[in-house]
Design a protein around this motif. Structure first.
Motif, mmCIF file in Angstrom:
data_model
loop_
_atom_site.group_PDB
_atom_site.id
_atom_site.type_symbol
_atom_site.label_atom_id
_atom_site.label_comp_id
_atom_site.label_asym_id
_atom_site.label_seq_id
_atom_site.Cartn_x
_atom_site.Cartn_y
_atom_site.Cartn_z
ATOM 1 N N LYS A 178 0.864 -1.183 0.000
ATOM 2 C CA LYS A 178 0.000 0.000 0.000
ATOM 3 C C LYS A 178 0.898 1.230 0.000
ATOM 4 O O LYS A 178 1.988 1.225 0.580
ATOM 5 N N ILE A 179 0.424 2.306 -0.633
ATOM 6 C CA ILE A 179 1.179 3.552 -0.736
ATOM 7 C C ILE A 179 0.258 4.687 -0.310
ATOM 8 O O ILE A 179 -0.832 4.858 -0.864
ATOM 9 N N GLY A 180 0.671 5.442 0.689
ATOM 10 C CA GLY A 180 -0.142 6.553 1.166
ATOM 11 C C GLY A 180 0.578 7.877 0.970
ATOM 12 O O GLY A 180 1.761 8.003 1.288
ATOM 13 N N PHE A 181 -0.123 8.858 0.427
ATOM 14 C CA PHE A 181 0.394 10.224 0.314
ATOM 15 C C PHE A 181 -0.320 11.099 1.332
ATOM 16 O O PHE A 181 -1.529 10.937 1.556
ATOM 17 N N VAL A 182 0.410 12.039 1.918
ATOM 18 C CA VAL A 182 -0.207 13.068 2.756
ATOM 19 C C VAL A 182 0.142 14.418 2.142
ATOM 20 O O VAL A 182 1.324 14.744 1.977
ATOM 21 N N ALA A 183 -0.875 15.179 1.766
ATOM 22 C CA ALA A 183 -0.671 16.493 1.134
ATOM 23 C C ALA A 183 -1.719 17.456 1.655
ATOM 24 O O ALA A 183 -2.921 17.243 1.446
ATOM 25 N N THR A 184 -1.272 18.479 2.355
ATOM 26 C CA THR A 184 -2.227 19.414 2.963
ATOM 27 C C THR A 184 -1.850 20.861 2.658
ATOM 28 O O THR A 184 -0.700 21.168 2.360
ATOM 29 N N GLY A 185 -2.845 21.735 2.734
ATOM 30 C CA GLY A 185 -2.621 23.164 2.567
ATOM 31 C C GLY A 185 -2.908 23.653 1.159
ATOM 32 O O GLY A 185 -2.781 22.912 0.173
ATOM 33 N N GLY A 186 -3.289 24.910 1.068
ATOM 34 C CA GLY A 186 -3.643 25.507 -0.220
ATOM 35 C C GLY A 186 -2.499 25.549 -1.208
ATOM 36 O O GLY A 186 -2.722 25.623 -2.427
ATOM 37 N N GLY A 187 -1.267 25.467 -0.708
ATOM 38 C CA GLY A 187 -0.109 25.459 -1.605
ATOM 39 C C GLY A 187 -0.030 24.215 -2.471
ATOM 40 O O GLY A 187 0.747 24.173 -3.438
ATOM 41 N N LYS A 188 -0.822 23.198 -2.145
ATOM 42 C CA LYS A 188 -0.779 21.938 -2.905
ATOM 43 C C LYS A 188 -1.888 21.839 -3.955
ATOM 44 O O LYS A 188 -1.903 20.912 -4.766
ATOM 45 N N LYS A 189 -2.843 22.780 -3.959
ATOM 46 C CA LYS A 189 -4.019 22.570 -4.811
ATOM 47 C C LYS A 189 -3.684 22.590 -6.304
ATOM 48 O O LYS A 189 -4.258 21.825 -7.075
ATOM 49 N N ASP A 190 -2.759 23.445 -6.719
ATOM 50 C CA ASP A 190 -2.434 23.519 -8.151
ATOM 51 C C ASP A 190 -1.773 22.237 -8.641
ATOM 52 O O ASP A 190 -2.113 21.715 -9.706
ATOM 53 N N ILE A 191 -0.827 21.720 -7.834
ATOM 54 C CA ILE A 191 -0.122 20.508 -8.281
ATOM 55 C C ILE A 191 -1.046 19.294 -8.212
ATOM 56 O O ILE A 191 -0.992 18.407 -9.073
ATOM 57 N N LEU A 192 -1.956 19.239 -7.221
ATOM 58 C CA LEU A 192 -2.884 18.102 -7.154
ATOM 59 C C LEU A 192 -3.837 18.108 -8.339
ATOM 60 O O LEU A 192 -4.146 17.054 -8.913
ATOM 61 N N LYS A 193 -4.296 19.297 -8.704
ATOM 62 C CA LYS A 193 -5.178 19.403 -9.873
ATOM 63 C C LYS A 193 -4.453 18.898 -11.118
ATOM 64 O O LYS A 193 -5.008 18.159 -11.935
ATOM 65 N N LYS A 194 -3.191 19.271 -11.239
ATOM 66 C CA LYS A 194 -2.386 18.845 -12.393
ATOM 67 C C LYS A 194 -2.193 17.331 -12.388
ATOM 68 O O LYS A 194 -2.369 16.650 -13.402
ATOM 69 N N ILE A 195 -1.827 16.768 -11.219
ATOM 70 C CA ILE A 195 -1.551 15.329 -11.111
ATOM 71 C C ILE A 195 -2.797 14.503 -11.432
ATOM 72 O O ILE A 195 -2.730 13.497 -12.150
ATOM 73 N N PHE A 196 -3.946 14.931 -10.896
ATOM 74 C CA PHE A 196 -5.161 14.119 -11.022
ATOM 75 C C PHE A 196 -5.949 14.390 -12.296
ATOM 76 O O PHE A 196 -6.795 13.575 -12.669
#
Length: 265
Positions: A205-223
């Motif tokens: 299993k692989i778990g990512f933890v990503a929090t805070g508004g600074g991550k929203k742009d990269i998460l949108k790009k990744i997903f």
């Protein structure tokens, strides 16, 4: 293509994300202990150790499933910097300060595999030595193609990097080595070691933890984008699918249209 990764989004890190992360980690712990009596986990640095500590050091509910059995844990580092273990840039120092030093002394302690400080000047030698540690734990090299971690816990950088695997870096194409060295990290310090992408993808299993508004742009790009799926975090999503779970807060997932879940089942 298999089923996609799981994206969890919580409004509050302390009250919602941490308890769900605890449940997730302990599910993997309990499964691993049933399988082979030990829980082998690889941990990255960044903001992950602080959130992980909130999850694991919370008061247990009293049920057997909710018990952290640290004495059965073997902790490895998904990546580490070629600095002394007491240095501010050391992932081990971070994990030690945020988590290990806060485990009550009367509780059994986990076994931790750190890098050997005698190789600080030579990243490749440090990587080779750490790989030997993995071989000694996971089996002789000739009988196991890749080490099988029960859980790998990672962070996501603003550029989509994870471990010390950076976008467009030649290390992403490595297929054989378990542990790689990097001497030109785009983020300081330049000399580091990291698990290879095939080792990460092989985790149970692989778990990512990503929090805070600074991550929203990269998460949108990744997903949501083809380009993002080729970033290191995107390659983990693509290569490991439903084995991957992301633990994020609503600030990090704002504007991300990928289906989100509200709790670990």
């Amino acid at each position: 293509m298999g089923r996609p990764p799981n994206l969890y989004s919580f409004t509050d890190v302390d009250k919602e994300l941490a308890p769900n992360l605890r449940k997730y980690v302990l599910e993997q712990q309990n499964e691993a202990l049933k399988r082979h009596g030990v829980f082998r986990v690889a941990i990255s640095g960044g903001s992950l150790p602080k959130t992980l500590a909130k999850a694991l050091l919370a008061l247990p509910s009293g049920s057997e499933e909710d018990k952290v059995e640290f004495d059965k844990w073997e902790i490895f580092y998904a990546d580490e910097r070629c600095v002394p273990l007491t240095h501010e840039d050391s992932n081990h120092k971070l994990v030690q300060e945020e988590l290990l030093n806060k485990i009550p002394k009367e509780m059994p302690q986990p076994k931790v595999f750190t890098v050997d400080e005698q190789y600080l000047d030579n990243a490749q030698e440090m990587a080779d030595d750490y790989e030997k540690k993995l071989v000694s734990v996971f089996a002789a090299r000739d009988s196991v193609k890749l080490p099988l971690f029960d859980l790998i816990l990672l962070g996501c950088g603003p550029d989509g990097h994870t471990c010390s695997l950076f976008p467009d870096h030649p290390l992403l194409r490595e297929t054989d080595a378990w542990v790689l060295s990097i001497s030109d990290s785009p983020k300081p310090p330049p000399k580091r070691i990291t698990l290879s992408l095939p080792v990460v993808l092989h985790g149970s299993k692989i778990g990512f933890v990503a929090t805070g508004g600074g991550k929203k742009d990269i998460l949108k790009k990744i997903f949501e984008t083809e380009e993002g799926s080729e970033l290191p975090c995107g390659l983990v999503n693509k290569g490991a699918g439903e084995k991957v779970s992301w633990f994020c807060d609503s600030a990090a997932t704002e504007g991300v249209s990928f289906p989100k879940r509200g709790s670990v089942m």
